[in-house]
Design a protein around this motif. Structure first.
Motif, PDB file in Angstrom:
ATOM      1  N   PHE A 182       0.802  -1.215   0.000  1.00 32.92           N
ATOM      2  CA  PHE A 182       0.000   0.000   0.000  1.00 32.92           C
ATOM      3  C   PHE A 182       0.841   1.275   0.000  1.00 32.92           C
ATOM      4  O   PHE A 182       0.303   2.368   0.108  1.00 32.92           O
ATOM      5  N   ASP A 183       2.153   1.136  -0.149  1.00 35.41           N
ATOM      6  CA  ASP A 183       3.059   2.274  -0.276  1.00 35.41           C
ATOM      7  C   ASP A 183       3.512   2.354  -1.731  1.00 35.41           C
ATOM      8  O   ASP A 183       4.189   1.456  -2.229  1.00 35.41           O
ATOM      9  N   PHE A 184       3.142   3.421  -2.416  1.00 40.00           N
ATOM     10  CA  PHE A 184       3.447   3.562  -3.840  1.00 40.00           C
ATOM     11  C   PHE A 184       4.937   3.419  -4.110  1.00 40.00           C
ATOM     12  O   PHE A 184       5.346   2.891  -5.151  1.00 40.00           O
ATOM     13  N   ASN A 185       5.769   3.887  -3.196  1.00 38.96           N
ATOM     14  CA  ASN A 185       7.217   3.900  -3.407  1.00 38.96           C
ATOM     15  C   ASN A 185       7.936   2.690  -2.805  1.00 38.96           C
ATOM     16  O   ASN A 185       9.166   2.658  -2.787  1.00 38.96           O
ATOM     17  N   SER A 186       7.178   1.702  -2.311  1.00 38.32           N
ATOM     18  CA  SER A 186       7.818   0.518  -1.734  1.00 38.32           C
ATOM     19  C   SER A 186       8.532  -0.277  -2.822  1.00 38.32           C
ATOM     20  O   SER A 186       8.271  -0.125  -4.027  1.00 38.32           O
ATOM     21  N   ASP A 187       9.445  -1.145  -2.399  1.00 40.03           N
ATOM     22  CA  ASP A 187      10.186  -1.966  -3.363  1.00 40.03           C
ATOM     23  C   ASP A 187       9.267  -2.885  -4.150  1.00 40.03           C
ATOM     24  O   ASP A 187       9.456  -3.083  -5.355  1.00 40.03           O
ATOM     25  N   ILE A 188       8.252  -3.447  -3.498  1.00 33.43           N
ATOM     26  CA  ILE A 188       7.350  -4.362  -4.192  1.00 33.43           C
ATOM     27  C   ILE A 188       6.555  -3.633  -5.273  1.00 33.43           C
ATOM     28  O   ILE A 188       6.317  -4.175  -6.369  1.00 33.43           O
TER      29      ILE A 188
END
Length: 387
Positions: A182-188
């Motif tokens: 749910f974090d736009f900038n996460s690695d996934i």
């Protein structure tokens, strides 16, 4: 002033034409990026999960020349009390229950049907584990204690340098990777954009340089670990995972219809979550695993690998859900109880002593809510006990 107006008009026209040219040139990339950014939107998610080839590049997984053997049907079975509420709350799109190799319940929801090829998400990891076991048995890979860099040398100097194959099978590489969906900038989520925009996952995996722990010291779910397993397989065999999976796992099972893998820009399979099959075809795979790797009179996957991969060997925290080689085991599991699991409600649940296999697909946008997983596990157990 009139001269300036003409000049400004020409500049604006040139900018508009340039935008149109760039838009046409990058049309596919723009469409794919838009599709990825709206993939999980309410009102779109159910249909998107049945048509992932509209959003991503794909590689076919053909059903082969022979028709699959029909899955036999047993006596129809009603779901336990409370199942209707569970189906709605968890946004289940299909549910197939088998006991002793026969279908006892099969139903489709939210406008889906038996011909839909549903996205596996991380259930694909369990497929890759099965393929790895076959290749290990054939001698293509010498040992799971070999370093990953032996077969994937481009990872030398990355955070994976020093990790063993066993470490990545166990999700215990220690590599720092943000798995926040749910974090736009996460690695996934950055990884999803790499796939959508035609980047390469090998380069993406090699770009990680930080560790939060030494390899093998602790467990943390790191999806890019599974891509590294795919790199090891490709390096060891000189062949694509798509070809190998089709030949060694899918052909012996047969398919209802052609499946496909999502791929990156280099045509490399998105092995950590990119399989797309019908619910019945997921059931064929699950039934083979339940039967210790045997299906249709052939030993598809070595039985000793099935036992090893579904045992809780990873260094998970006490009292938490346990992990094997790309399979999950409940914290309070009885012998022979384990499952493959994907985000948004994808499951292959196996209770071997009871002879029960359950396949569920979903579009559960609240799959991370407190108690959602426990609710699913409880229902699977209640279904198994009711048969």
């Amino acid at each position: 002033m009139r001269t300036f107006g003409k000049w400004l008009g020409r500049v604006l026209l040139a900018l508009i034409l340039a935008a149109v040219v760039v838009g046409l040139w990058k049309r596919e990339e723009i469409q794919r990026l838009w599709a990825v950014n709206t993939l999980f939107d309410e009102g779109r998610i159910v249909q998107n999960f049945s048509h992932m080839d509209r959003a991503f590049r794909t590689a076919p997984l053909p059903r082969g020349s022979g028709a699959p053997s029909d899955l036999p049907h047993g006596a129809a079975h009603d779901l336990p009390e409370g199942a209707e509420r569970w189906l709605e709350e968890r946004a289940v799109t299909s549910l197939l229950v088998m006991k002793e190799g026969a279908i006892r319940y099969e139903e489709y929801f939210q406008g889906t049907g038996p011909d839909d090829r549903r996205i596996s998400w991380s259930v694909a990891k369990s497929y890759l584990s099965a393929l790895f076991g076959v290749l290990l048995d054939e001698g293509a890979i010498a040992s799971i204690d070999d370093p990953v860099t032996k077969y994937a040398p481009m990872l030398t100097g990355s955070a994976y340098d020093g990790a063993s194959i066993r470490n990545v099978l166990n999700m215990a590489s220690g590599v720092t990777f943000d798995e926040d969906y749910f974090d736009f900038n996460s690695d996934i989520n950055r990884m999803g954009r790499v796939v959508a925009l035609g980047g390469t996952l090998d380069d993406f995996a090699a770009s990680f340089t930080d560790r939060f722990a030494d390899p093998g010291a602790t467990w943390q779910y790191v999806s890019i670990d599974t891509h590294v397993i795919g790199m090891v397989i490709r390096g060891a065999t000189g062949r694509s995972v798509t070809e190998l999976l089709a030949e060694k796992i899918l052909a012996p099972l047969g398919l209802e219809r052609d499946g496909f893998y999502i791929t990156d820009g280099a045509g490399v399979a998105f092995v950590l979550g990119g399989l797309n099959f019908t619910t019945r075809d997921y059931a064929r795979f699950g039934q083979m695993i339940l039967q210790d790797g045997e299906y249709g009179g052939a030993q598809v996957v070595p039985a000793d690998w099935i036992a090893a991969s579904t045992a809780p060997s990873a260094p998970t925290a006490p009292g938490k859900t346990r992990y094997g080689y790309q399979w999950w085991i409940p914290s309070d599991a009885h012998d022979g109880e384990f499952f493959g699991r994907g985000i948004y409600g994808q499951y292959i649940y196996i209770d071997r002593p009871a002879g029960v296999l359950i396949v569920a697909t979903g579009a559960d946008r609240r799959f991370r809510d407190t108690g959602a997983f426990e609710q699913n596990l409880e229902m699977f157990r209640r279904i198994a006990q009711s048969l």
